[in-house]
Design an enzyme around this catalytic site. Structure first.
Site, PDB file in Angstrom:
ATOM      1  N   ASP A  86       8.876   3.188   8.056  1.00  0.00           N
ATOM      2  CA  ASP A  86       9.596   3.302   9.330  1.00  0.00           C
ATOM      3  C   ASP A  86      10.300   4.651   9.453  1.00  0.00           C
ATOM      4  OD1 ASP A  86       8.810   0.819  10.166  1.00  0.00           O
ATOM      5  OD2 ASP A  86      10.656  -0.192   9.564  1.00  0.00           O
TER       6      ASP A  86
ATOM      7  N   ARG B 100       3.785  -5.822   3.656  1.00  0.00           N
ATOM      8  CA  ARG B 100       4.435  -7.013   3.102  1.00  0.00           C
ATOM      9  C   ARG B 100       4.737  -7.988   4.225  1.00  0.00           C
ATOM     10  NH1 ARG B 100       9.374  -5.536  -0.766  1.00  0.00           N
ATOM     11  NH2 ARG B 100      10.322  -5.210   1.263  1.00  0.00           N
TER      12      ARG B 100
ATOM     13  N   THR C 141       7.722 -13.659   3.271  1.00  0.00           N
ATOM     14  CA  THR C 141       7.493 -13.988   1.856  1.00  0.00           C
ATOM     15  C   THR C 141       7.546 -12.762   0.944  1.00  0.00           C
ATOM     16  OG1 THR C 141       5.134 -13.619   2.086  1.00  0.00           O
ATOM     17  CG2 THR C 141       5.928 -15.838   2.556  1.00  0.00           C
TER      18      THR C 141
ATOM     19  N   ASP D 178      13.423   1.667   4.751  1.00  0.00           N
ATOM     20  CA  ASP D 178      11.981   1.407   4.844  1.00  0.00           C
ATOM     21  C   ASP D 178      11.275   2.750   5.017  1.00  0.00           C
ATOM     22  OD1 ASP D 178       9.370   0.948   5.958  1.00  0.00           O
ATOM     23  OD2 ASP D 178       9.976  -1.125   6.304  1.00  0.00           O
TER      24      ASP D 178
HETATM   25  C1  PRP Z   1       6.488  -0.900   1.557  1.00  0.00           C
HETATM   26  C2  PRP Z   1       6.238   0.225   0.564  1.00  0.00           C
HETATM   27  C3  PRP Z   1       5.345  -0.418  -0.466  1.00  0.00           C
HETATM   28  C4  PRP Z   1       5.831  -1.841  -0.474  1.00  0.00           C
HETATM   29  C5  PRP Z   1       6.732  -2.048  -1.651  1.00  0.00           C
HETATM   30  O1  PRP Z   1       5.443  -1.003   2.448  1.00  0.00           O
HETATM   31  O2  PRP Z   1       5.686   1.373   1.111  1.00  0.00           O
HETATM   32  O3  PRP Z   1       3.976  -0.362  -0.144  1.00  0.00           O
HETATM   33  O4  PRP Z   1       6.576  -2.057   0.735  1.00  0.00           O
HETATM   34  O5  PRP Z   1       7.150  -3.365  -1.746  1.00  0.00           O
HETATM   35  P1  PRP Z   1       6.664  -4.345  -2.898  1.00  0.00           P
HETATM   36  O6  PRP Z   1       6.768  -3.599  -4.193  1.00  0.00           O
HETATM   37  O7  PRP Z   1       7.674  -5.471  -2.809  1.00  0.00           O
HETATM   38  O8  PRP Z   1       5.288  -4.798  -2.600  1.00  0.00           O
HETATM   39  P2  PRP Z   1       5.526  -1.939   3.767  1.00  0.00           P
HETATM   40  O9  PRP Z   1       5.037  -3.304   3.470  1.00  0.00           O
HETATM   41  O10 PRP Z   1       6.907  -1.834   4.340  1.00  0.00           O
HETATM   42  O11 PRP Z   1       4.460  -1.306   4.719  1.00  0.00           O
HETATM   43  P3  PRP Z   1       4.478   0.124   5.491  1.00  0.00           P
HETATM   44  O12 PRP Z   1       4.337   1.198   4.438  1.00  0.00           O
HETATM   45  O13 PRP Z   1       3.300   0.030   6.386  1.00  0.00           O
HETATM   46  O14 PRP Z   1       5.783   0.243   6.235  1.00  0.00           O
END
Ligand code: PRP
Length: 211
Positions: free
Chosen positions: A205, A106, A110, A202
């Site tokens: 993380d 993400r 945004t 997260d």
């Molecule tokens: C997190 C999580 C999902 C997403 C959910 O990933 O694992 O994929 O955010 O959010 P959304 O429903 O608002 O799209 P992240 O972008 O933090 O990436 P990562 O798993 O690499 O840490």
């Protein structure tokens, strides 16, 4: 309470016990990874209930009988990175599964998903597809994932989550009535950074120590 025909809240004591470990801010990486793996086992058990089976004749040591086998190949699709935390558990129960990958993160400003890696098997229409992602927040990442999977031909899809937030669940269950969603909890809201509250932080993380 949020209700949708294609939403299954897996709220039995064992899943809640694993979720308790995941939610606790004191949980360190090792225990976090282990609890995520174990929760994946439970969620896979639930999600496979809907898989069609074939009746197959077999001989036990005592008699001839009929047994049930899942009637097609399974494709696991972890959404990187956090979905990888569920892959090992899912493969423990489905060792012959094919694995496809959806790389998304993400945009921190945004909260929109950015695609950086996609590797899916051919002929996705032949598979029962299980999407693995611990977090369903705004639903942007999952919406992009489901769009891609359907574009590639997938028709039987279920999604497995540790925690899903009401806004994401409402959006996804409405946009994809043909997909089934399994989550250990539905949390009420998102904060100003689109993090699930109370959530578990997260997940990527916390799994990989990049806090
Ligand atoms: C997190 C999580 C999902 C997403 C959910 O990933 O694992 O994929 O955010 O959010 P959304 O429903 O608002 O799209 P992240 O972008 O933090 O990436 P990562 O798993 O690499 O840490």
């Amino acid at each position: 309470m949020l209700e949708a025909r294609n939403l299954y809240v897996v709220d039995q004591p064992l899943s809640q016990h694993k979720l308790a470990v995941l939610r606790d801010e004191r949980t360190r990486y090792r225990e976090f990874r282990q609890a995520m793996r174990e929760l994946a086992l439970i969620l896979v058990g639930e999600a496979t209930r809907r898989m069609p089976t074939n009746s197959v004749p077999v001989r036990t040591p005592l008699a001839q009988t009929e047994v049930q086998e899942i009637s097609g190949p399974v494709c696991l699709v972890p959404v990187l990175r956090a979905g990888l935390g569920m892959l090992d558990g899912a493969l423990a129960l489905l060792p012959e599964a094919t694995v496809g990958f959806m790389g998304l993160f993400r945009d921190e400003r945004t909260a929109e998903p950015i695609e950086y890696y996609v590797n899916l098997p051919r002929n996705l229409e032949d598979y029962f597809v299980l999407v693995l992602d611990p977090m369903l927040a705004t639903g942007g990442s999952l919406s992009a994932t489901l769009g891609k999977l359907k574009e590639e031909g997938a028709t039987w899809i279920s999604c497995l989550h540790a925690v899903a937030a009401v806004p994401g669940v409402e959006r996804l269950t409405r946009e994809h009535p043909d997909v089934h969603f399994y989550t250990a909890a539905v949390d009420p809201e998102l904060d100003e950074n689109a993090f699930i509250v109370p959530g578990l932080g997260d997940a990527g993380d916390r799994l990989y120590g990049t806090l």
